[in-house]
Every structure is written in C-alpha cells, then in structure tokens.
Write a protein that holds these residues in place. Structure first.
Motif: not given
Length: 323
Positions: A162-172
């Motif tokens: 998981p990649v943490p984002l400002d306001g969420g996250r991404a699974l690439v």
C-alpha cells in the motif's frame, strides 16, 4: 473469467486519435450480464461497449459484487480458453481458486494480482472457495499487440505494498503511480491501481500525459474533475493530462480502479474469449478448442470444459468507437 454469453457480440476496434484532453469526462455505464448457472451471479460489464472499446490496451472490464455466495452459488466457471490477451484478476473480498493449462494452481485474494497470459492459447477454471461468503472484485482483459499475440502461456502473481496518500491510499498492481512501480511484465505500457479515498478528501495524482485513463468506481461517489461518478460507472479521460483530481463527496470511504495506457494502435477482433485480427483467426481458435487442440487441459477441476458458442452466420465485421 469467461464471457459466458450464449450469443457474444463480435467486436473489432482500431486506432483512434487521443492526443488532446477532452473537455469533459466521458461517463460509461455498464450493462448487466448473468455469469451462468440457474441462480447466475451477475456482473456489470463496462468494456467493451458501443461508446468505447479500449482504454489503452484494456479491452474488457467486468465488475461484480458484493455477491452473497449463499444466495447465488458464487463463481464456478469451468475450463475455458483464451487467445491474444492477458487476464487480470483483482478482488476486494472473497477468494477464487484458479487452475490453468500451465499447471498453475493458485488463489486470487483481495489486494493480490493474478495475471495470466493467453497468447497463442491457454485455458483455465475459476471457482470461489468454500469459505467465501461475499465475492466482490473486477476481472479485466488486456489485448496483446500483434507482435506478441502468440506469446507463450504465462502466469504472474504480485502483492503490491500500500502507498499512503494525503487523503487515501493506492495499490499499484501494474505500471507506475504515486512513486510506486509494479514489477509485473506486460506487453504494452499499462497502469492498473486500486485507489481508496477518505470521506471528504481530495486526491491529486500525477499521471502520464501520453496515457488515456479510465476510473471505474466500486464504492462511494467520486468527483473526477467536475464530474461525479457513481458506483459501477467508468469515467474516461483522453490523453494530454498531467494530473488527475479525485474527490470523495460522501461520508464513507470511496474506492475505485484506475486504468491507463497509450491508445492501442491496432485493429482487433474480439469474440467470446478470443482476440484475433481476422474472422479466420476466431474460426480457427474456436475449432481448435472444440477439437481439443492448442489450449492444453486443466487438471483438478470437477466438471467438463465450457463448449464454445455458435459463431454468427455472418463474417465478424469491424466495430469501432463512436467519434
């Protein structure tokens, strides 16, 4: 996953311009397709459709669930063939047992990518496991370019961090996004990622301007630019954009699948589970499947393979995107 329609439409699609950003987001709505059996789990099919047949090399998108397995019987897709494509399996909940003619015996689990290359020909089965109560996910296909459409069978498994984002996250799971790159091999440049957006949050992501993109909403209402996309809708963006801005307009966490790639610059014919370049390609693939050639066999599945539907009485003719 198989296209289990008894009268599948033929689809031919080809190159189209995609170098300038569209003024608005193109919203694609799905059609529902029963996935076989008397109780028939239903899937929502967004690609292909008359309005659009490709997003990059992505050419097929089924979105299903949350499906109550006790009510529908879940997924039980007998061995079936594929040519000229890669299948991408991605789950949000549940578990699916995968067997193929490479001898692969694997499981599809939430947040884990299974990518299978059909190439010249492969067959596989997909069955939800006994412990699955709710089945929920997407099944996607990628068209192989002509020089690789007879590639050898292959299977890849990958668990993205998981990649943490400002306001969420991404699974690439394919390609590169938010500083993360998937190691999974593809035959054309692609992007595939699961995005989660916190309630009320806005995400701004840098994207490749040479790619066209599609955002398939799974849960919540997401505003893509100035356009609100609701669950099961897919928002299309043409090439030429460097940023993507998503806003979760609801009180719960929203989730979507982001797809992308450069416009696919070839014509293909897609019918049932086959991708070819001509009517004759499809006829040969169907005959080989029916007569037990080319595709190998799946071991460990309790049941007979899926028979191919009857071909239409006319030549498979070109169908392109609306301009």
């Amino acid at each position: 996953m198989s296209n289990t329609e008894t009268h599948p439409a033929e689809v031919t699609c080809g190159p189209r311009p995609g170098t300038a950003p569209a003024a608005d987001v193109e919203v694609l709505t799905p059609r529902t397709v029963p996935l076989g059996g008397p109780r028939a789990m239903t899937v929502r099919r967004t690609l292909p459709q008359r309005a659009r047949t490709f997003i990059g090399a992505w050419c097929f998108a089924d979105h299903y669930g949350p499906d109550d397995v006790a009510a529908t019987g879940g997924m039980n897709i007998a061995p079936h063939p594929h040519t000229g494509l890669q299948t991408v399996s991605w789950l949000f909940s549940g578990e699916i047992e995968h067997r193929d003619s490479l001898g692969t015996h694997a499981f599809v689990r939430p947040g884990e990518l299974n990518l299978m290359t059909g190439g010249l020909g492969i067959c596989h089965s997909e069955v939800s496991t006994p412990g699955t109560r709710t089945l929920h996910g997407v099944q996607l296909w990628v068209a192989l370019p002509d020089e690789h459409r007879h590639a050898a069978r292959d299977f890849q498994h990958y668990v993205p961090t998981p990649v943490p984002l400002d306001g969420g996250r991404a699974l690439v799971f394919l390609g590169t996004l938010a500083g993360d790159t998937s190691p999974v091999r593809t035959f054309t440049p692609l992007l595939g990622a699961e995005l989660s957006v916190d309630p009320g949050a806005t995400l701004t992501l840098g994207i490749d301007a040479d790619f066209e993109h599609g955002l398939l909403v799974d849960a919540g209402d997401i505003r893509l630019g100035d356009t609100v996309l609701r669950p099961a809708e897919l928002g299309y963006l043409a090439c030429g954009r460097h940023e993507l801005t998503l806003t979760n307009t609801g009180p719960e966490r929203a989730r979507a699948i982001l797809l992308g790639g450069p416009p696919f610059q070839e014509e293909i014919v897609m019918w049932w589970n086959f991708i070819g370049r001509t009517h004759e390609d499809i006829v040969r693939a169907r005959q080989d499947w029916q007569e037990g050639r080319r595709f190998g066999t799946v071991t460990g599945y309790d049941g007979e393979p899926l028979p191919a539907p009857q071909l239409p009485n006319t030549l498979l003719k070109p169908r392109g995107n609306k301009r």
